[in-house]
Design a protein around this motif. Structure first.
Motif, PDB file in Angstrom:
ATOM      1  N   TYR A   1      -6.320   0.385  -1.401  1.00  0.00           N
ATOM      2  CA  TYR A   1      -5.534   0.599  -0.112  1.00  0.00           C
ATOM      3  C   TYR A   1      -6.460   1.568   0.878  1.00  0.00           C
ATOM      4  CZ  TYR A   1      -1.988  -2.378  -2.033  1.00  0.00           C
ATOM      5  OH  TYR A   1      -1.246  -3.117  -2.204  1.00  0.00           O
TER       6      TYR A   1
ATOM      7  N   TYR B   1      -3.846   3.218  -4.922  1.00  0.00           N
ATOM      8  CA  TYR B   1      -3.979   3.667  -3.401  1.00  0.00           C
ATOM      9  C   TYR B   1      -5.618   4.110  -3.276  1.00  0.00           C
ATOM     10  CZ  TYR B   1      -4.644   6.359   0.617  1.00  0.00           C
ATOM     11  OH  TYR B   1      -4.736   7.067   1.801  1.00  0.00           O
TER      12      TYR B   1
ATOM     13  N   GLN C   1      -2.308  -9.110  -0.137  1.00  0.00           N
ATOM     14  CA  GLN C   1      -3.102  -8.182  -1.159  1.00  0.00           C
ATOM     15  C   GLN C   1      -1.960  -7.694  -2.205  1.00  0.00           C
ATOM     16  OE1 GLN C   1      -4.382  -4.874   1.534  1.00  0.00           O
ATOM     17  NE2 GLN C   1      -5.487  -3.942  -0.425  1.00  0.00           N
ATOM     18  N   SER C   2      -0.902  -7.475  -1.680  1.00  0.00           N
ATOM     19  CA  SER C   2       0.271  -6.959  -2.806  1.00  0.00           C
ATOM     20  C   SER C   2       0.456  -8.066  -4.045  1.00  0.00           C
ATOM     21  CB  SER C   2       1.277  -6.401  -2.211  1.00  0.00           C
ATOM     22  OG  SER C   2       1.965  -7.652  -1.467  1.00  0.00           O
TER      23      SER C   2
END
Length: 303
Positions: A93, A89, A192-193
């Protein structure tokens, strides 16, 4: 003249740094030599496979060895998902100006600097009294079932202790993945994932595994956090459930060194226990090096 002065200063700095490195290596060698000389002759199969006996002045360390292994396994299962997800994260992200990410990084830095004994007190207050006591009240236990020291609370306390190691190692591993790999994956239409799962994490796997093993090796040798949360002074029985207490190699070493009625009689057992603990720590660090090397080699061959 100036050139000769620079050479002299450079030679002096080289000598000083080399002497400092040699001093550290010499100190480590002296410690290892003392431990090996005092304990190598007592590390036998009987010593590794039997419980302590005769007031811990004879017998072996199997319950402590088993308890240490079970503790580190539970700690790893608890810390790795949280640590890796937090690092993902923060690096992948979180916006660059995210206040949450900034506070999380501050918390990580502060956690890394907290003395280990404080983690033990935290585990006693939060995990045992607050979480365990709440579970006992919710489940209707009339006696203390979860609100007592156990291997579960000790492993969770060590997970909090080693969490900064995992997060920092995972972030460094993610940072080491070339930006071109991410850009190429996104340019080919991956989300992105998908890029994270198929490109970034496989490329960062050596560093993540290295951080995991280093965290395990640190947790295996910690004693202060488990003094209040689950380690037993003497318990020949093995832990059979998550609310069982356990023996630990580090705490067993402390007990042999300070609580024995006959220090001279337990000295060989003390040295042998320390030697086993050092061998376990060195083996875990060696595993980290081997995993990192092999994973990097496979990644290079794949490219």
């Amino acid at each position: 003249m100036k050139h000769a002065t620079r050479r002299t200063v450079g030679a002096a700095l080289t000598s000083l740094t080399g002497l400092a490195a040699l001093l550290i290596v010499a100190m480590l060698a002296l410690i290892l030599l003392d431990v090996v000389r005092g304990g190598a002759g007592h590390v036998t199969w009987e010593f590794l496979s039997q419980p302590p006996s005769d007031g811990m002045m004879r017998g072996g360390i199997f319950p402590a060895l088993y308890g240490t292994a079970a503790l580190t396994l539970l700690m790893t299962l608890a810390v790795m998902p949280v640590g890796v997800l937090t690092a993902v994260y923060l690096h992948e992200y979180a916006p660059a100006d995210s206040r949450l990410a900034r506070w999380v990084r501050v918390a990580i830095v502060n956690l890394a600097g907290v003395p280990s004994i404080v983690f033990g007190l935290f585990g006693l207050g939060f995990f045992i009294h607050f979480i365990g006591g709440g579970m006992d009240r919710a489940l209707g236990h009339q006696t203390m079932h979860w609100a007592q020291p156990s291997i579960l609370w000790a492993s969770l306390t060590l997970a909090v202790l080693t969490l900064p190691v995992v997060i920092v190692a995972t972030e460094e591993a993610l940072r080491a993945v070339p930006l071109d790999h991410r850009t190429a994956s996104l340019a080919l239409g991956a989300t992105q994932s998908q890029t994270l799962m198929r490109v970034v994490l496989p490329g960062a796997l050596p560093g993540i595994l290295t951080g995991a093993v280093l965290a395990v090796s640190r947790g295996a040798g910690e004693v202060a956090p488990i003094l209040f949360t689950g380690a037993a002074y003497f318990l020949p029985d093995l832990p059979t459930s998550l609310n069982s207490q356990f023996m630990h190699l580090g705490y067993h070493t402390y007990v042999l060194a300070t609580q024995s009625p006959d220090i001279e009689a337990t000295r060989p057992l003390l040295y042998a226990t320390v030697l086993v603990l050092l061998m376990l720590t060195f083996a875990l660090n060696l595993v980290a090096v081997v995993i990192r090397t092999r994973t990097r080699r496979r990644a290079a061959n794949a490219h």
